[in-house]
Design a protein around this motif. Structure first.
Motif, PDB file in Angstrom:
ATOM      1  N   LEU A   1      22.477 -12.796  48.828  1.00 60.51           N
ATOM      2  CA  LEU A   1      21.202 -12.103  49.054  1.00 60.51           C
ATOM      3  C   LEU A   1      20.447 -12.868  50.141  1.00 60.51           C
ATOM      4  CD1 LEU A   1      19.182  -9.878  48.399  1.00 60.51           C
ATOM      5  CD2 LEU A   1      18.173 -11.383  46.673  1.00 60.51           C
ATOM      6  N   LEU A   2      20.507 -12.328  51.348  1.00 59.95           N
ATOM      7  CA  LEU A   2      19.842 -12.975  52.486  1.00 59.95           C
ATOM      8  C   LEU A   2      18.535 -12.267  52.830  1.00 59.95           C
ATOM      9  CD1 LEU A   2      22.966 -13.592  54.786  1.00 59.95           C
ATOM     10  CD2 LEU A   2      21.969 -15.098  53.051  1.00 59.95           C
ATOM     11  N   GLY A   3      18.497 -10.944  52.685  1.00 62.51           N
ATOM     12  CA  GLY A   3      17.296 -10.186  53.014  1.00 62.51           C
ATOM     13  C   GLY A   3      17.242  -8.915  52.186  1.00 62.51           C
ATOM     14  N   ALA A   4      16.067  -8.279  52.181  1.00 59.94           N
ATOM     15  CA  ALA A   4      15.898  -7.073  51.366  1.00 59.94           C
ATOM     16  C   ALA A   4      16.795  -5.942  51.850  1.00 59.94           C
ATOM     17  CB  ALA A   4      14.439  -6.638  51.378  1.00 59.94           C
ATOM     18  N   ASP A   5      17.219  -5.972  53.123  1.00 58.70           N
ATOM     19  CA  ASP A   5      18.095  -4.895  53.595  1.00 58.70           C
ATOM     20  C   ASP A   5      19.543  -5.075  53.137  1.00 58.70           C
ATOM     21  OD1 ASP A   5      18.633  -6.972  55.256  1.00 58.70           O
ATOM     22  OD2 ASP A   5      18.224  -5.912  57.133  1.00 58.70           O
ATOM     23  N   ASP A   6      19.836  -6.136  52.391  1.00 57.88           N
ATOM     24  CA  ASP A   6      21.147  -6.254  51.735  1.00 57.88           C
ATOM     25  C   ASP A   6      21.234  -5.354  50.506  1.00 57.88           C
ATOM     26  OD1 ASP A   6      22.203  -8.183  53.463  1.00 57.88           O
ATOM     27  OD2 ASP A   6      21.241  -9.822  52.365  1.00 57.88           O
ATOM     28  N   LEU A   7      20.089  -4.789  50.084  1.00 54.58           N
ATOM     29  CA  LEU A   7      20.040  -4.093  48.800  1.00 54.58           C
ATOM     30  C   LEU A   7      19.956  -2.582  48.974  1.00 54.58           C
ATOM     31  CD1 LEU A   7      17.406  -6.481  47.213  1.00 54.58           C
ATOM     32  CD2 LEU A   7      19.838  -6.401  46.617  1.00 54.58           C
TER      33      LEU A   7
ATOM     34  N   GLU B   1      12.190 -13.657  55.692  1.00 52.87           N
ATOM     35  CA  GLU B   1      12.411 -12.853  54.475  1.00 52.87           C
ATOM     36  C   GLU B   1      12.181 -13.678  53.210  1.00 52.87           C
ATOM     37  OE1 GLU B   1      13.775  -9.710  53.488  1.00 52.87           O
ATOM     38  OE2 GLU B   1      14.632  -8.841  55.299  1.00 52.87           O
ATOM     39  N   HIS B   2      11.779 -13.012  52.158  1.00 50.65           N
ATOM     40  CA  HIS B   2      11.676 -13.609  50.815  1.00 50.65           C
ATOM     41  C   HIS B   2      12.082 -12.504  49.835  1.00 50.65           C
ATOM     42  CE1 HIS B   2      10.554 -16.085  47.585  1.00 50.65           C
ATOM     43  NE2 HIS B   2       9.301 -16.387  47.894  1.00 50.65           N
ATOM     44  N   PRO B   3      13.393 -12.164  49.823  1.00 46.36           N
ATOM     45  CA  PRO B   3      13.817 -10.964  49.083  1.00 46.36           C
ATOM     46  C   PRO B   3      13.615 -11.043  47.574  1.00 46.36           C
ATOM     47  CG  PRO B   3      15.718 -12.195  49.904  1.00 46.36           C
ATOM     48  CD  PRO B   3      14.513 -12.809  50.533  1.00 46.36           C
ATOM     49  N   THR B   4      13.699 -12.234  46.979  1.00 44.27           N
ATOM     50  CA  THR B   4      13.533 -12.280  45.518  1.00 44.27           C
ATOM     51  C   THR B   4      12.069 -12.023  45.142  1.00 44.27           C
ATOM     52  OG1 THR B   4      13.214 -14.696  45.311  1.00 44.27           O
ATOM     53  CG2 THR B   4      15.475 -13.892  45.303  1.00 44.27           C
ATOM     54  N   GLN B   5      11.139 -12.404  46.036  1.00 45.86           N
ATOM     55  CA  GLN B   5       9.724 -12.086  45.794  1.00 45.86           C
ATOM     56  C   GLN B   5       9.522 -10.570  45.847  1.00 45.86           C
ATOM     57  OE1 GLN B   5       7.001 -14.312  45.214  1.00 45.86           O
ATOM     58  NE2 GLN B   5       5.916 -12.418  44.729  1.00 45.86           N
ATOM     59  N   ALA B   6      10.129  -9.925  46.851  1.00 40.08           N
ATOM     60  CA  ALA B   6       9.989  -8.466  46.958  1.00 40.08           C
ATOM     61  C   ALA B   6      10.564  -7.778  45.717  1.00 40.08           C
ATOM     62  CB  ALA B   6      10.679  -7.957  48.218  1.00 40.08           C
ATOM     63  N   LEU B   7      11.676  -8.305  45.204  1.00 36.99           N
ATOM     64  CA  LEU B   7      12.276  -7.699  44.006  1.00 36.99           C
ATOM     65  C   LEU B   7      11.374  -7.855  42.791  1.00 36.99           C
ATOM     66  CD1 LEU B   7      16.011  -8.694  44.454  1.00 36.99           C
ATOM     67  CD2 LEU B   7      15.181  -6.371  44.022  1.00 36.99           C
TER      68      LEU B   7
ATOM     69  N   GLY C   1       7.025   7.363  46.044  1.00 32.34           N
ATOM     70  CA  GLY C   1       5.725   7.972  46.312  1.00 32.34           C
ATOM     71  C   GLY C   1       4.521   7.084  46.039  1.00 32.34           C
ATOM     72  N   LEU C   2       4.749   5.868  45.528  1.00 34.46           N
ATOM     73  CA  LEU C   2       3.636   4.951  45.257  1.00 34.46           C
ATOM     74  C   LEU C   2       3.020   4.497  46.585  1.00 34.46           C
ATOM     75  CD1 LEU C   2       2.899   4.014  42.401  1.00 34.46           C
ATOM     76  CD2 LEU C   2       4.159   1.902  42.851  1.00 34.46           C
ATOM     77  N   LYS C   3       1.681   4.456  46.644  1.00 35.97           N
ATOM     78  CA  LYS C   3       1.011   4.057  47.888  1.00 35.97           C
ATOM     79  C   LYS C   3       0.644   2.574  47.812  1.00 35.97           C
ATOM     80  CE  LYS C   3      -1.170   8.391  49.162  1.00 35.97           C
ATOM     81  NZ  LYS C   3      -2.453   9.072  49.221  1.00 35.97           N
ATOM     82  N   VAL C   4       1.352   1.763  48.600  1.00 35.34           N
ATOM     83  CA  VAL C   4       1.156   0.304  48.558  1.00 35.34           C
ATOM     84  C   VAL C   4       0.605  -0.154  49.903  1.00 35.34           C
ATOM     85  CG1 VAL C   4       2.257  -1.935  48.176  1.00 35.34           C
ATOM     86  CG2 VAL C   4       3.144   0.104  47.008  1.00 35.34           C
TER      87      VAL C   4
ATOM     88  N   ASN D   1       8.951  -7.027  51.464  1.00 37.46           N
ATOM     89  CA  ASN D   1       8.346  -5.936  50.693  1.00 37.46           C
ATOM     90  C   ASN D   1       8.385  -4.613  51.447  1.00 37.46           C
ATOM     91  OD1 ASN D   1       7.069  -6.089  47.930  1.00 37.46           O
ATOM     92  ND2 ASN D   1       6.550  -8.098  48.742  1.00 37.46           N
ATOM     93  N   ILE D   2       8.098  -4.648  52.752  1.00 40.83           N
ATOM     94  CA  ILE D   2       8.141  -3.400  53.532  1.00 40.83           C
ATOM     95  C   ILE D   2       9.534  -2.780  53.428  1.00 40.83           C
ATOM     96  CG2 ILE D   2       8.095  -2.462  55.889  1.00 40.83           C
ATOM     97  CD1 ILE D   2       5.845  -4.589  56.454  1.00 40.83           C
ATOM     98  N   THR D   3      10.559  -3.596  53.637  1.00 41.71           N
ATOM     99  CA  THR D   3      11.935  -3.084  53.594  1.00 41.71           C
ATOM    100  C   THR D   3      12.280  -2.541  52.207  1.00 41.71           C
ATOM    101  OG1 THR D   3      12.592  -4.665  55.275  1.00 41.71           O
ATOM    102  CG2 THR D   3      14.364  -3.715  53.958  1.00 41.71           C
ATOM    103  N   LEU D   4      12.010  -3.338  51.176  1.00 36.58           N
ATOM    104  CA  LEU D   4      12.435  -2.935  49.829  1.00 36.58           C
ATOM    105  C   LEU D   4      11.640  -1.729  49.322  1.00 36.58           C
ATOM    106  CD1 LEU D   4      14.471  -3.948  47.632  1.00 36.58           C
ATOM    107  CD2 LEU D   4      12.470  -4.791  46.438  1.00 36.58           C
ATOM    108  N   LEU D   5      10.324  -1.740  49.543  1.00 36.38           N
ATOM    109  CA  LEU D   5       9.510  -0.620  49.055  1.00 36.38           C
ATOM    110  C   LEU D   5       9.929   0.681  49.732  1.00 36.38           C
ATOM    111  CD1 LEU D   5       6.038  -2.403  48.862  1.00 36.38           C
ATOM    112  CD2 LEU D   5       7.267  -1.390  46.928  1.00 36.38           C
ATOM    113  N   ARG D   6      10.247   0.595  51.020  1.00 36.70           N
ATOM    114  CA  ARG D   6      10.692   1.820  51.714  1.00 36.70           C
ATOM    115  C   ARG D   6      12.072   2.259  51.236  1.00 36.70           C
ATOM    116  NH1 ARG D   6       8.287   2.624  57.532  1.00 36.70           N
ATOM    117  NH2 ARG D   6      10.190   1.651  58.254  1.00 36.70           N
ATOM    118  N   THR D   7      12.950   1.294  50.965  1.00 34.38           N
ATOM    119  CA  THR D   7      14.261   1.645  50.382  1.00 34.38           C
ATOM    120  C   THR D   7      14.083   2.431  49.092  1.00 34.38           C
ATOM    121  OG1 THR D   7      15.312  -0.331  51.298  1.00 34.38           O
ATOM    122  CG2 THR D   7      16.385   0.642  49.382  1.00 34.38           C
ATOM    123  N   MET D   8      13.022   2.083  48.341  1.00 36.87           N
ATOM    124  CA  MET D   8      12.815   2.702  47.032  1.00 36.87           C
ATOM    125  C   MET D   8      11.874   3.907  47.095  1.00 36.87           C
ATOM    126  SD  MET D   8      14.917   0.940  45.469  1.00 36.87           S
ATOM    127  CE  MET D   8      14.751   1.583  43.807  1.00 36.87           C
TER     128      MET D   8
END
Ligand code: CP
Length: 308
Positions: free
Chosen positions: A12-18, A138-144, A159-162, A177-184
């Protein structure tokens, strides 16, 4: 690609790995650990595995929660702090990695002041690297753990507004967070003085809200960031007082919208980006984020240990 029980990448290097499927798998595993953890008992997921906690930059939450997560999964763990290591005698990063590898270590949790160090280490080892924060990258575990906290509060991310507010320029938390939230499927906006926004903002194409009042009005969630004075070049802000006046979040602003959720990755500079009284606000989830961090990191260690 991942099958039902395996992450799509062996690190797990970055949120775009997920992928969304990876995130679901991690959330389900974290929830399993939350539901089944009993004081004084351990899970055996990491029995026989050694985890190195290699922190080349200070940390409280990430380091302690990874340490606890490894212990609760029955791993052996070793802790490495750069300030008391042979790096101070001139040993290189790659020799440091080789030295730790020679002690039969399989998993590495790495925090470093320079962006790209976890990737560099991953390309030089057969072990599993987890990025615990690299420079401004990146801090992917924080975003998770942030996304897990929101998922548990709202029951969804779609659809959540963050709105991410504050020092975005220096923030690896914002990038992940930007990457992961948009992925979701969440809607993300930013709120920051122009000097604390990255120059290449168009890569994200996100709405910019002009002040905290506008952010409070628009958002379901305000994710407030720390003003990172240690990474800041001079001249980016007229003064801390001015930043606080125009981009700090006050208790009065929150009181106007009781359902608004507040998060902050910590450490918080109270009186700069956040009024201290906000910490007693009912929807302030800062401590919940910390609690969830342990279970998310247990889930990651468990799922990634399958690649050892
Ligand atoms: N949020 C976070 O990374 O905190 P620490 O620097 O204390 O680990």
């Amino acid at each position: 690609m991942n099958n039902d029980n395996t992450l799509s990448k062996p690190y797990l290097l970055g949120a775009d790995d997920l992928t969304p499927q990876d995130v679901k798998l991690i959330f389900d595993k974290a929830q399993f650990f939350m539901d089944n953890f009993k004081r004084g008992e351990k899970f055996s997921d990491l029995k026989g595995i050694t985890v190195a906690l290699a922190f080349f930059e200070p940390s409280t939450r990430t380091k302690l929660s990874f340490e606890l997560a490894a212990k609760r999964l029955s791993a052996d763990s070793i802790s490495f702090a750069s300030s008391s290591s042979s790096l101070t005698k001139g040993e290189s990063l790659i020799d440091t990695l080789r030295t730790i590898e020679a002690m039969n270590v399989q998993m590495y949790v790495v925090r470093h002041v320079n962006s790209g160090v976890p990737l560099f280490l991953q390309t030089n080892t057969n072990g599993v690297i987890l990025n615990a924060g690299d420079g401004k990258h990146e801090h992917p575990t924080q975003a998770l753990l942030d996304a897990f906290t929101l998922y548990k509060h709202f029951g969804k991310l779609q659809g959540l507004k963050v709105c991410i507010a504050g020092d975005i320029l220096h923030s690896r938390v914002a990038r992940s967070n930007i990457t992961l939230l948009r992925t979701m499927g969440a809607d993300v906006a930013l709120c920051s003085p122009g000097t604390l926004l990255p120059r290449h903002l168009n890569i994200w194409d996100l709405p910019i809200l002009e002040n905290i009042d506008a952010a409070v009005e628009w958002a379901d969630v305000l994710l407030v960031l720390r003003l990172q004075r240690e990474r800041m070049e001079s001249g980016l802000l007229p003064s801390i007082r001015e930043f606080s006046k125009f981009y700090g979040v006050s208790f009065e602003q929150f009181s106007r919208k009781p359902e608004l959720v507040l998060m902050h990755p910590g450490p918080v500079n109270y009186g700069v980006e956040l009024d201290y009284r906000v910490s007693s606000y009912p929807n302030c989830l800062i401590q919940t984020q910390v609690t969830h961090g342990v279970f998310i990191r247990m889930a990651l260690l468990s799922l990634l240990s399958k690649f050892v």
